[in-house]
Design a protein around this motif. Sequence first.
Motif, PDB file in Angstrom:
ATOM      1  N   HIS A  56       0.535  -1.182   0.341  1.00 27.04           N
ATOM      2  CA  HIS A  56      -0.111  -0.075  -0.197  1.00 27.04           C
ATOM      3  C   HIS A  56       0.905   1.361   0.153  1.00 27.04           C
ATOM      4  CE1 HIS A  56       1.119  -0.531   4.483  1.00 27.04           C
ATOM      5  NE2 HIS A  56       0.991   0.641   4.874  1.00 27.04           N
ATOM      6  N   THR A  57       1.999   1.068   0.615  1.00 27.98           N
ATOM      7  CA  THR A  57       3.097   2.260   0.872  1.00 27.98           C
ATOM      8  C   THR A  57       3.311   2.485  -0.705  1.00 27.98           C
ATOM      9  OG1 THR A  57       3.704   2.193   3.182  1.00 27.98           O
ATOM     10  CG2 THR A  57       5.297   3.538   1.941  1.00 27.98           C
ATOM     11  N   ILE A  58       3.788   1.153  -1.285  1.00 25.22           N
ATOM     12  CA  ILE A  58       4.050   1.597  -2.578  1.00 25.22           C
ATOM     13  C   ILE A  58       3.206   2.284  -3.576  1.00 25.22           C
ATOM     14  CG2 ILE A  58       5.146   0.100  -5.214  1.00 25.22           C
ATOM     15  CD1 ILE A  58       7.022   0.628  -3.111  1.00 25.22           C
ATOM     16  N   THR A  59       2.148   1.934  -3.562  1.00 22.72           N
ATOM     17  CA  THR A  59       1.036   2.567  -4.174  1.00 22.72           C
ATOM     18  C   THR A  59       0.801   4.030  -3.913  1.00 22.72           C
ATOM     19  OG1 THR A  59      -0.375   0.398  -4.805  1.00 22.72           O
ATOM     20  CG2 THR A  59      -1.705   2.437  -5.235  1.00 22.72           C
ATOM     21  N   ARG A  60       0.758   4.421  -3.282  1.00 19.35           N
ATOM     22  CA  ARG A  60       0.650   5.930  -2.373  1.00 19.35           C
ATOM     23  C   ARG A  60       1.369   6.662  -3.187  1.00 19.35           C
ATOM     24  NH1 ARG A  60      -1.751   6.624   3.039  1.00 19.35           N
ATOM     25  NH2 ARG A  60      -1.746   9.191   2.626  1.00 19.35           N
ATOM     26  N   ALA A  61       2.601   5.633  -3.042  1.00 17.22           N
ATOM     27  CA  ALA A  61       4.377   6.172  -4.278  1.00 17.22           C
ATOM     28  C   ALA A  61       4.047   6.776  -5.196  1.00 17.22           C
ATOM     29  CB  ALA A  61       5.361   6.010  -3.426  1.00 17.22           C
ATOM     30  N   ALA A  62       3.525   5.356  -5.226  1.00 20.17           N
ATOM     31  CA  ALA A  62       3.872   6.106  -7.146  1.00 20.17           C
ATOM     32  C   ALA A  62       2.866   6.673  -8.019  1.00 20.17           C
ATOM     33  CB  ALA A  62       3.118   3.901  -7.656  1.00 20.17           C
ATOM     34  N   ALA A  63       1.539   7.220  -7.340  1.00 21.09           N
ATOM     35  CA  ALA A  63       0.612   7.589  -7.545  1.00 21.09           C
ATOM     36  C   ALA A  63       1.006   9.613  -7.462  1.00 21.09           C
ATOM     37  CB  ALA A  63      -0.380   7.867  -6.393  1.00 21.09           C
ATOM     38  N   GLY A  64       1.917  10.159  -6.489  1.00 22.02           N
ATOM     39  CA  GLY A  64       2.472  11.033  -6.416  1.00 22.02           C
ATOM     40  C   GLY A  64       3.627  10.945  -7.007  1.00 22.02           C
ATOM     41  N   ILE A  65       4.071   9.867  -7.721  1.00 24.37           N
ATOM     42  CA  ILE A  65       5.319  10.130  -9.085  1.00 24.37           C
ATOM     43  C   ILE A  65       4.763  10.988  -9.704  1.00 24.37           C
ATOM     44  CG2 ILE A  65       7.354   9.039  -9.594  1.00 24.37           C
ATOM     45  CD1 ILE A  65       7.753   7.487  -7.058  1.00 24.37           C
ATOM     46  N   ALA A  66       3.730  10.095 -10.196  1.00 22.97           N
ATOM     47  CA  ALA A  66       3.349  10.983 -11.227  1.00 22.97           C
ATOM     48  C   ALA A  66       2.642  11.913 -11.611  1.00 22.97           C
ATOM     49  CB  ALA A  66       1.937   9.181 -11.787  1.00 22.97           C
ATOM     50  N   ALA A  67       1.795  11.917  -9.922  1.00 20.47           N
ATOM     51  CA  ALA A  67       1.198  13.280 -10.070  1.00 20.47           C
ATOM     52  C   ALA A  67       2.765  14.659 -10.047  1.00 20.47           C
ATOM     53  CB  ALA A  67       0.583  13.572  -8.948  1.00 20.47           C
ATOM     54  N   GLU A  68       4.024  14.195  -9.672  1.00 21.48           N
ATOM     55  CA  GLU A  68       4.763  14.418  -9.700  1.00 21.48           C
ATOM     56  C   GLU A  68       4.557  15.607 -11.226  1.00 21.48           C
ATOM     57  OE1 GLU A  68       8.198  17.181  -8.225  1.00 21.48           O
ATOM     58  OE2 GLU A  68       5.995  16.790  -7.177  1.00 21.48           O
ATOM     59  N   HIS A  69       5.258  14.368 -12.141  1.00 18.50           N
ATOM     60  CA  HIS A  69       5.790  14.491 -13.219  1.00 18.50           C
ATOM     61  C   HIS A  69       4.823  15.028 -14.195  1.00 18.50           C
ATOM     62  CE1 HIS A  69       9.156  12.006 -13.592  1.00 18.50           C
ATOM     63  NE2 HIS A  69       8.609  11.622 -12.049  1.00 18.50           N
ATOM     64  N   VAL A  70       3.414  14.423 -13.655  1.00 24.21           N
ATOM     65  CA  VAL A  70       2.319  16.075 -14.672  1.00 24.21           C
ATOM     66  C   VAL A  70       1.644  17.111 -14.605  1.00 24.21           C
ATOM     67  CG1 VAL A  70       0.753  14.807 -13.217  1.00 24.21           C
ATOM     68  CG2 VAL A  70       0.234  15.080 -16.450  1.00 24.21           C
ATOM     69  N   LEU A  71       1.977  17.118 -13.271  1.00 22.63           N
ATOM     70  CA  LEU A  71       1.418  18.890 -12.897  1.00 22.63           C
ATOM     71  C   LEU A  71       2.999  19.549 -12.994  1.00 22.63           C
ATOM     72  CD1 LEU A  71       0.180  18.007  -9.644  1.00 22.63           C
ATOM     73  CD2 LEU A  71      -0.970  19.579 -11.070  1.00 22.63           C
ATOM     74  N   LEU A  72       4.415  18.832 -13.377  1.00 24.99           N
ATOM     75  CA  LEU A  72       5.643  19.563 -13.831  1.00 24.99           C
ATOM     76  C   LEU A  72       5.390  19.786 -15.147  1.00 24.99           C
ATOM     77  CD1 LEU A  72       8.279  20.778 -12.143  1.00 24.99           C
ATOM     78  CD2 LEU A  72       9.334  19.417 -13.209  1.00 24.99           C
ATOM     79  N   GLY A  73       5.245  19.103 -15.699  1.00 24.81           N
ATOM     80  CA  GLY A  73       4.839  18.986 -16.842  1.00 24.81           C
ATOM     81  C   GLY A  73       3.927  19.779 -17.940  1.00 24.81           C
ATOM     82  N   LEU A  74       2.550  20.247 -16.586  1.00 26.31           N
ATOM     83  CA  LEU A  74       1.341  21.337 -17.288  1.00 26.31           C
ATOM     84  C   LEU A  74       2.367  22.250 -16.766  1.00 26.31           C
ATOM     85  CD1 LEU A  74      -1.451  19.036 -15.084  1.00 26.31           C
ATOM     86  CD2 LEU A  74      -0.796  19.663 -18.009  1.00 26.31           C
ATOM     87  N   GLU A  75       2.814  22.579 -15.484  1.00 24.08           N
ATOM     88  CA  GLU A  75       3.604  23.761 -15.083  1.00 24.08           C
ATOM     89  C   GLU A  75       4.649  24.488 -16.084  1.00 24.08           C
ATOM     90  OE1 GLU A  75       6.924  25.590 -11.782  1.00 24.08           O
ATOM     91  OE2 GLU A  75       5.642  23.281 -11.811  1.00 24.08           O
ATOM     92  N   ARG A  76       5.313  23.848 -16.737  1.00 21.84           N
ATOM     93  CA  ARG A  76       6.054  24.736 -17.958  1.00 21.84           C
ATOM     94  C   ARG A  76       5.546  24.838 -18.849  1.00 21.84           C
ATOM     95  NH1 ARG A  76      10.396  19.070 -16.867  1.00 21.84           N
ATOM     96  NH2 ARG A  76      11.767  20.245 -14.867  1.00 21.84           N
ATOM     97  N   VAL A  77       4.625  24.105 -19.396  1.00 24.32           N
ATOM     98  CA  VAL A  77       3.942  24.124 -20.406  1.00 24.32           C
ATOM     99  C   VAL A  77       3.030  25.749 -20.098  1.00 24.32           C
ATOM    100  CG1 VAL A  77       2.086  23.778 -22.574  1.00 24.32           C
ATOM    101  CG2 VAL A  77       4.022  21.785 -21.112  1.00 24.32           C
ATOM    102  N   ALA A  78       2.463  25.551 -19.381  1.00 22.14           N
ATOM    103  CA  ALA A  78       1.873  27.557 -18.501  1.00 22.14           C
ATOM    104  C   ALA A  78       2.449  28.322 -19.202  1.00 22.14           C
ATOM    105  CB  ALA A  78       0.772  26.420 -17.688  1.00 22.14           C
TER     106      ALA A  78
END
Length: 893
Positions: free
Chosen positions: A289-311
Motif C-alpha cells: 500500500h505504501t508503494i501504491t501511494r508513492a507511485a501515485a505521488g510520483i506520477a502526479a509530480e511528473h504531470v503537474l511539472l509538465g503542465l506547469e512548464r507548458v503554461a
Amino acid sequence: MSEAPSVDTAAHGIATGSRAVAVSDMPDALRQDVRLLGELLGTVLVESGGEDLLADVERLRELTIRAYTESGTEAFDEAVAFVDSLSLDRGEELARAFTCYFHLVNLAEEFHRIRVLREREDDPTPRAPEDSLAGTIAALREELGEEETRRRVAELEFRPVLTAHPTEARRRAVAACIRRISDLLAERDDPRLTKRALAENRRQLIAEIDTLWRTSPLRLDKPSPLDEVRTAMGVFDETLFTVLPKVYRAVDDLLAEDPDVPHRPVAPAFVRLGSWIGADRDGNPNVTHTITRAAAGIAAEHVLLGLERVATRIGRSLTLDAATTPPSPELDALWNRQRRMAEELTADIAGRSPDEPYRRVMLTIAERIAATRKRDADLAYGSPEELLDDLRVVQDSLAASDPRRAYGDLQSLIWQVETYGFHLAELEVRQHSAVHAKTLAEIDAGGPLSDMSEEVIETFRAIAAVQRRHGVLAARRYIVSFTQDAQDIANVYRLAEIALGTPEDVPVIDAIPLFETFADLQASTDVLDQMLELPQVQARLAQTERRMEVMLGYSDSSKDVGPVSATLALYDAQSRIAEWARRNDITLTLFHGRGGALGRGGGPANRAVLAQPPGSVDGRFKLTEQGEVIFARYGDPVIASRHIEQVAAATLLQATPSIEKRNSDAAREFADVAARLDEASRERFYQLVRAEGFPQWFATVTPQEEVGWLAIGSRPARRGLSVESLEDLRAIPWVFAWTQARINLTGWFGLGTALAAVGDLERLREAYHRWPLFATMIDNVEMSLAKTDTRIAKLYLALGDREDLSQLVLEELELTREWIVRITGQERLLAGHRVLGRAVQLRSPYVDALSLIQLRALRALRAGDADDATDAKLRRVMLLSVNGVAAGLQNTG
C-alpha cells in the motif's frame, strides 16, 4: 562487425542461402548505418581485447552464417566445437560483443523506420495508407457520411495500460546509451553537416559504442516497484506528454474543412493512460500500500511539472497588448479572482506584464499549477476541471480577436489536461480472487489477521487516500484475477467497506472481472449475469451511464489450452460478452491483457483490433503494454505517433458495418473449421503438457530456472517454490523460457496438427484470405516459426531424457511449418513480409552464436561439478547470453 567488407559479407552470406533475403532488399541508407556501426564496434573490440578478440568474434560469426545458409551440418558442428573450445572469459566477451551488435542493429532499424515515416510525411503527393487515420477517416466518410464520422471520432477511446511485467531485459543505463547512439546516428542525416561536423559525430559515436561495450548489460539487483515507476515516467517525459497533442491535432486537421484556417478544434482527447506499475500486487509481495501511494505521488509530480512548464512557456509568449487584443469581461473577472487569491504574487506578475492581460492570467495559472504540485492549499487547483475552466476562459477571450493563438499551443495544453488530469495515469490495482477470499475468511473467523490480510485491508485505504489526494480518476479500477464467480467481485466491495468503516469514506471502486483460463472464459457471461444482481454493481452502472469493463487474459488461457484454442476461445468469449452487453444495455469496454510475445496475445495491435467480433470494440480499445513493448512502441516520438494512429484508426474502422459484416460472415462460414482447429489443437497440446513428468522436463530442456535469475523485474517468476505444476508458473517465464530455447513453442504448438485435421488446403487458403482472425493467427505463427531454429532446439531438447516428448515437439514444429508455407503459398517463411523477413534473417545467425554460448554454460551448470569461482562465471555467461538472445529476438515474454 569489424571493417565495412565484413558487414557486406554477412549480408552476402545471408543472401546466398535458400532461407535468406537478398542484399538488395536492404535499403541503402540502412545498410550504410549498419556498416558504420559494425565497423565502429569492431574498432572498439580491437582496442579493448586486441585483434584476437575480433578474430574470435569473426570466426564464430562466419560459422553461424554458413550454418544458417548451408543445408549440411558441417558448419554448425564446427560452430558448436568452436564455442566449446573457448575459455569462459572469452565466451563472456563474445556474448557481450554479439549483444552489442544486436543493440546497434536494432537502433539502426528503428531509426530507419523513423526516417521512412518522416519521408512519407514530406512526400508532396502522399497517398494515405489504409491503416492511417487519414485513410480511415476518408473510408468512414465514404461509408457512413460526414455526420456519423464526426460522431464516431468524438466517442473514440484508446486506453493503453503500462505494466511492469518483467520482459524488458535491458538495463536503463544500456537503454540510455542506445538512445544517445541513436541521436548521433540521426544527426548524420542532416545535409547541412560539414566534414568537420561529421568527423566529430564519428568520434562521439565510437565513444558511445565504447561506453555500450564497457557497461555491464546485467543489473546487479532486481528493480524495486518504484524503480519501475520511474522508468515508465521516462517514457512519459520524453515522448507521450508532447506526442498526444500532436496526434489530436492531426485528427482535427483531418476533420476540418480547411486546416489552415484557425477554428475551434473538434477532435477529442481520446487517449487515457492507465498503469499497473506500483499497483499490481497479484503474486508480487513487493507491491504494498505504501508503494501504491508513492507511485501515485510520483506520477502526479511528473504531470503537474509538465503542465506547469507548458503554461509558463505559453504565458511568457502571450505578450499581446490590451489595445490590440482586448480581454473579454470573463477574462477580466478571472484576473480579479486571481488577484484576490494571491495579491502579492499577482502584483509582481502584473508589474512584469503591463497592459498584457493574457500574459498575466496565464502566468498566474502556471503558478497555481505549481502550487497544486507543492500542495499549497491557498493557491492550488481543486481539480483538473477547475484548471480547464480557467484555460477555456483564456481561449474564448483570445478567440474573439486572435483565433490562431487561441487554438494553437493553448489548445495543446487543454488536450494535455484532458488526457492526463493531475494524476497522469490511472493506477489500476490488481489482486488474486483467492487472496480476497482468504482475507475475508480470517476476518469472519475473528482472530488476528495475517500480514497478507492486513496488506489487503491497507490497499483499500491506500486507494481512498489516492482518490482524496489526486481525484477519483487516479485510482478507481480494481481488477480481480481469476474471477470465477460473482462472489469474487462482491468480496472486493465488502473488503472496501470493512477497510474504511463508514460509507462516506469508502472509495469509488469499479471491480473488474478478469477471465483468464479456458474454463473461466467459457463461464464469463454466466458470471456477468450474476454480477448484475450485486447492489454495488447496480449502483456503479447508474452512476456511469451503464458503462462496464471486462478484462480478458491471453497469457494463462494460452498456457491452459494452447495458442490455437486460446485464440478461438477468446474470440468466442468476446462475441458472447458483446452480445450480453447489448442485451443488458451496457456500454462495454473489453480490456485485453496482451503481452509482447505471440504466446501471450502479442503481434500487431491494429490487425488484432480489426479481427475482433462485431460489437466487441465499438470505438473503445484497451490493452496492456508491457516490458520491451512499452519502449518499442512509445520510446520514440515518431514511432509512438504512428502506433497510436494505427490503433486509433483500427478502433474506428472495426465498428463500421462493412468490417463487422466481414467478421461475422467469416465466423459463420468457417465455424466448422474453427471447431476442428479447436478440438485437434487442444488434444495435441494436452498430449504434451499433461504427459507425466512434463513440468520437470520443461524445466530441464529450457533455461526456465535460470531465467528467474535475471534481475529484470520486481515480480517473482512463479507463484510457488517449484515447477511441480505449470499452474504455479507465471505465463511470462513460461513464454520466455521457450523463446530462449529457440523453440517458441507457446506461439505455435498444436496448429500443425489442427491444420492437418482440417486437411482441405483450398478451404484453409480460402479461410486465410477471407477470415481475419485466422489470417492474423497464421501470420503471427509464421513470425514465431521464423524465429525458431530446429538445430538449436534439438540441442536444448537433448538436455532432457524424454525422447518421446522431444519427438512430439519436433514433429509438431515441422508439421506446423509445412502447413503454414502451404497455406500462405510462399516458398519459405516470411517470404511475403519483406521488412520483417529481412529483420529476422539479419539477426538469426548471430542469435545462433549466443544460443550456442548459452548452451555451453547451461550444460556446465547442470553438471554441478564446478568450483565456486567457475560457477559464478558460468552464471554470468548464462545471464549475458539470455540478455543477448532477448535483444536479438526482440520479444521475450
